[in-house]
Structures are given as C-alpha cells and as structure tokens.
Design a protein around this motif. Sequence first.
Motif, mmCIF file in Angstrom:
data_model
loop_
_atom_site.group_PDB
_atom_site.id
_atom_site.type_symbol
_atom_site.label_atom_id
_atom_site.label_comp_id
_atom_site.label_asym_id
_atom_site.label_seq_id
_atom_site.Cartn_x
_atom_site.Cartn_y
_atom_site.Cartn_z
ATOM 1 N N VAL A 1 1.033 -1.397 -0.037
ATOM 2 C CA VAL A 1 0.070 0.004 0.204
ATOM 3 C C VAL A 1 0.963 1.007 0.017
ATOM 4 C CG1 VAL A 1 -1.745 1.233 1.406
ATOM 5 C CG2 VAL A 1 -1.842 -1.079 1.280
ATOM 6 N N TYR A 2 0.938 1.817 -1.209
ATOM 7 C CA TYR A 2 2.180 2.891 -1.218
ATOM 8 C C TYR A 2 1.749 4.313 -0.902
ATOM 9 C CZ TYR A 2 6.076 5.574 -2.779
ATOM 10 O OH TYR A 2 7.024 6.494 -2.850
ATOM 11 N N LEU A 3 1.735 4.993 0.325
ATOM 12 C CA LEU A 3 1.339 5.987 0.704
ATOM 13 C C LEU A 3 2.399 7.145 0.784
ATOM 14 C CD1 LEU A 3 -1.665 4.837 2.823
ATOM 15 C CD2 LEU A 3 -1.900 5.457 0.278
ATOM 16 N N ASP A 4 3.398 7.057 0.148
ATOM 17 C CA ASP A 4 4.450 8.000 0.182
ATOM 18 C C ASP A 4 4.841 8.684 -0.983
ATOM 19 O OD1 ASP A 4 6.438 9.093 1.619
ATOM 20 O OD2 ASP A 4 8.122 7.612 1.384
ATOM 21 N N ASN A 5 3.634 9.075 -1.431
ATOM 22 C CA ASN A 5 3.766 9.783 -2.829
ATOM 23 C C ASN A 5 4.579 10.927 -2.929
ATOM 24 O OD1 ASN A 5 2.293 8.080 -4.916
ATOM 25 N ND2 ASN A 5 1.144 8.032 -3.046
ATOM 26 N N ALA A 6 4.369 11.872 -1.698
ATOM 27 C CA ALA A 6 5.116 13.260 -1.522
ATOM 28 C C ALA A 6 6.489 12.979 -1.663
ATOM 29 C CB ALA A 6 4.521 13.680 -0.217
ATOM 30 N N ALA A 7 7.168 11.831 -1.196
ATOM 31 C CA ALA A 7 8.478 11.694 -1.013
ATOM 32 C C ALA A 7 8.946 11.276 -2.587
ATOM 33 C CB ALA A 7 8.969 10.594 -0.440
ATOM 34 N N THR A 8 8.153 10.385 -3.308
ATOM 35 C CA THR A 8 8.755 10.105 -4.711
ATOM 36 C C THR A 8 7.396 9.339 -5.151
ATOM 37 O OG1 THR A 8 10.097 9.571 -6.318
ATOM 38 C CG2 THR A 8 9.767 7.855 -4.740
ATOM 39 N N SER A 9 6.835 9.712 -6.310
ATOM 40 C CA SER A 9 5.687 9.054 -7.131
ATOM 41 C C SER A 9 6.292 7.938 -7.787
ATOM 42 C CB SER A 9 5.006 10.035 -7.974
ATOM 43 O OG SER A 9 5.804 10.509 -8.690
ATOM 44 N N GLN A 10 5.192 6.819 -7.926
ATOM 45 C CA GLN A 10 5.586 5.564 -9.026
ATOM 46 C C GLN A 10 5.515 5.993 -10.203
ATOM 47 O OE1 GLN A 10 7.349 3.574 -7.621
ATOM 48 N NE2 GLN A 10 6.782 3.655 -5.499
ATOM 49 N N THR A 11 6.072 5.138 -11.196
ATOM 50 C CA THR A 11 6.479 5.625 -12.586
ATOM 51 C C THR A 11 5.648 4.670 -13.080
ATOM 52 O OG1 THR A 11 8.718 6.037 -11.998
ATOM 53 C CG2 THR A 11 8.173 5.842 -14.247
ATOM 54 N N PRO A 12 4.748 4.937 -14.264
ATOM 55 C CA PRO A 12 4.006 4.290 -15.165
ATOM 56 C C PRO A 12 4.527 3.758 -16.319
ATOM 57 C CG PRO A 12 3.609 6.678 -15.698
ATOM 58 C CD PRO A 12 4.344 6.647 -14.666
ATOM 59 N N LYS A 13 3.991 2.547 -16.733
ATOM 60 C CA LYS A 13 4.878 1.878 -17.679
ATOM 61 C C LYS A 13 5.091 2.409 -19.042
ATOM 62 C CE LYS A 13 1.117 -1.568 -19.155
ATOM 63 N NZ LYS A 13 0.358 -0.640 -19.448
ATOM 64 N N GLN A 14 4.187 3.351 -19.202
ATOM 65 C CA GLN A 14 4.471 4.472 -20.473
ATOM 66 C C GLN A 14 5.664 4.991 -20.294
ATOM 67 O OE1 GLN A 14 1.683 3.990 -18.685
ATOM 68 N NE2 GLN A 14 -0.168 3.803 -19.899
ATOM 69 N N VAL A 15 6.152 5.555 -19.181
ATOM 70 C CA VAL A 15 7.460 6.133 -18.940
ATOM 71 C C VAL A 15 8.513 5.405 -18.784
ATOM 72 C CG1 VAL A 15 8.589 7.817 -17.333
ATOM 73 C CG2 VAL A 15 6.051 8.083 -17.834
ATOM 74 N N ILE A 16 8.364 4.138 -18.109
ATOM 75 C CA ILE A 16 9.264 2.945 -17.807
ATOM 76 C C ILE A 16 9.745 2.459 -19.657
ATOM 77 C CG2 ILE A 16 10.021 0.658 -17.323
ATOM 78 C CD1 ILE A 16 7.835 1.195 -15.081
ATOM 79 N N ASP A 17 8.695 2.582 -20.408
ATOM 80 C CA ASP A 17 8.751 1.920 -21.885
ATOM 81 C C ASP A 17 10.042 2.910 -22.479
ATOM 82 O OD1 ASP A 17 7.445 -0.269 -21.515
ATOM 83 O OD2 ASP A 17 5.704 0.565 -22.432
ATOM 84 N N VAL A 18 9.555 4.199 -22.203
ATOM 85 C CA VAL A 18 10.603 5.328 -22.975
ATOM 86 C C VAL A 18 11.808 5.140 -22.362
ATOM 87 C CG1 VAL A 18 10.937 7.941 -22.979
ATOM 88 C CG2 VAL A 18 8.334 6.994 -23.368
#
Length: 413
Positions: A33-50
């Motif tokens: 359960v990731y609730l530390d988005n203010a520290a860093t947000s997660q990266t979507p696969k659309q960005v990982i693919d790039v």
Amino acid sequence: MIIKEDIKRMFQIKNIRKDFPILEREVNGKQLVYLDNAATSQTPKQVIDVIVDYYTSYNSNIHRGVHALSQEATDKYEEARTKIQNHFNAKKKHEIIFTSGTTHGINIISSGFSQILKEKDEVIVSALEHHSNIVPWQMLCEKTGAILKVIPMNQEGELVVDQYDKLLSEKTKLVFVNHVSNALGTINPIKTIIDKAHHVGAAVLVDGAQACPHIKPDVQELGVDFYVASAHKIYGPTGVGVLYGKEKWLNMLPPYQGGGEMIATVSFEKTTYATLPHKFEAGTPNICGGIAFGAAIDYINNIGFKTIENYEIELLQYATKELLEIEGLTIYGEAKNKTSVISFNLKGIHPYDVGTLLDKMGIAVRTGHHCAQPIMDYYKIPGTIRASFSFYNTKEEIDALVSGVKKAKLMLS
Ligand code: 7TS
C-alpha cells in the motif's frame, strides 16, 4: 449502495493501477500500500517503456554528434523541453532549464543572486519550507550579508499573509516560497505573494516540487520569476527536474557551473557563454531522464488535472474523516486549501514506531521531520507520520492505513 458513477470510477482506477507495475508487489508478505507519494511518486509503464527504448535504441550524447543516434536523442530531448514549456505555459522554450531536480534549480538561482545581492538587502522565506528552500538562501545571506526574514505560519498550517505585508519593503530583493507544503499539504496563496513582492520590485522563486503532481502551474498567469520542480514527484524518474526562469533574469544571472555545453567560445584568454538554455546546462545532462520527464508530463495530462484534483480531494476527505475517528490521533495542517497529504501523530507514541509497524503490514508512509524542521518546531513535535495520496490510490488502501494505525496504537500503547 454502489451507484453507477462509483462502478465507472472503480473501473478507471483498476485500469490506471495496471499502468503502475510496482503496485502489484508485496512487501513483508503483504500487498504493498504505497502512501509515500510526496517523497516520490511511482512510474507508469508508459514512462518506463520510454526509458527502456532510449537505452535499447538510441542512447548517445546530445547537441554534438552529426550521427543519427545523436540527432535522434537531441530531437527527443528538445521535444521533451517543448512539452515541459507547454505544460508550464512558459513564453519561450529557452526559459526551460533542465536540472537534476528542485534542489539543483534553487541552488542555481541562490548562487546566481550571490553576485547581485548586497549587504543589508532583504530576502523573505516562508515558515512552511522544505530545507531545500531554506538552506541555499541562508548560504546566500552568509556570503552577501543579506538579511533573511520569515513569513510566519498559524496553527492550521497556513501562512499569515498580513505579516508578510509587514516584512515587504523596498529593501526586499527576493521572496522564495513553496506552492504546496510537503509536510502539511497546505496550498499557499502564491499569486498574492508574487503580486505583493512585485509591488516592491522583488523577484519571486516558487518551489513547485509538491504542487506539480496536483496542480498545473501557469507561469505566465502567475507572473512568477522562477518556478522549480522535480520529475520524480510527477511520475517521472529521479535525477531530473526543471527550472523555469523569466528570460530577462536568466540572461542577467551568471552561469552556475562551468564546463562543456555551456560555452560559446573558449580560449585561455577569454571564454564566452552559450545562450539560453545551454548557459545553465553544463556537461552531459540526464538525457534519458529528460525524455522520460516529457513522457511523464504526457501521462499526467492524459489523465487530466481536473480528474486528479476531484479524486484526490475525495481520498483526502475520506482519510481525514476515518483517521480522526481514532482516539488520540492529531492531524497537523488543516488548511482550507490543501492537497492529499495528511500529517498526524498518535498521543504518546513516537511517529517512527508507527511507521515501522505500518511497514511490517506492507504500508509505506514517511515518518520524521520531512526536511521541514521549522514546522515541527512550531508544533513542538519531533516529527509526524505522513500519508500522501496519489490518483492511483484507493479507498481500500485508506481503510488498510486506518486499520494499520489502529493496530499500531494497540501494540504501542
Ligand atoms: N521542495 C519541496 C517542497 C519538497 O517536498 C522536496 C522534496 C524538495 C524541495 C526537494 O526535492 P528534490 O527532488 O530536489 O529532492 N520532498 C521530499 C519529501 O517530502 N519527502 O521526501 C522528499
């Protein structure tokens, strides 16, 4: 009763969550359960693919090679700059400087102003800042003899704008304030702060690190002189960020670092500097990061800021209500205008202990002073537990947090 709108929304969240492979993983044998988005947000696969595509297909240095790969990388990097320009509504593309992140952007400006400010000039900071937007300015004051003044905060975690009026004078040269507080989530009245500063002829830097995941800033409408942000808080990679600066300021300020890329001509007698934006981009930049930053901007705009705002406010209100039902729980920062961040403590229990137990349950939050010690000093606490929500979080995850906090309370009291 589940109504049609809820079903539609649940479906959308399910799809959005599929974009973030990391949300599938387990931590300590529990679903993350990731609730530390203010520290860093997660990266979507659309960005990982790039990112994968960059290193698979056209990794090369930019702005220097005539070969195909270098040209391709240069084009993509400059396309990303244009995307960022459009996102922030900067008038000119060369007003967008790639940095390594918010901290780097602030240091470029504070170091530049060390050649402009004089003894007894005044600069104003707010009580709600991250250390990144305090320490570089203290260093500037040490170097120049300028005086640092502070806009105070109140119990709700809002800035006391009346007091700001009293600090401003013709001696004020610079004001630096965050758009959103990382520790409390307060959205500051930056348009008012900027207008008042300009009235006395002072320049303004806005730290947008925490605002950009939630708000699309319009630098021209704000009239802000400098605006800084980090890609990793906006669903992009770490190690890349943006400094927007008004052309006239960026031309006036000296370069931050010397090296390749930032020069026009070099001889042992004299070196001349490159024009904007290269003047502030010495050395090989984070090319892949810059391109991925552009992809993250595309991703977030595809979801849309109105959708993000509406949904995150719902999460914030739901979590606030549920958490406040726990006896002995105090929330710090109850500004009328805030983003989806909740800082809280349990009476008589150290935040670190709660954070450690939550981690055992697979729940990621941040604990501590959040690099905002003056805010903790104001409330006379060592730190808080901070839960920060993104558009990919769900009410079920908030339920997990609330039940985790209840369990932690039982174990620690
Ligand atoms: N300014 C604000 C308002 C921030 O929240 C942060 C990072 C920074 C500056 C520095 O950004 P960086 O990308 O250069 O490191 N804030 C946090 C936080 O709240 N938890 O971890 C990092």
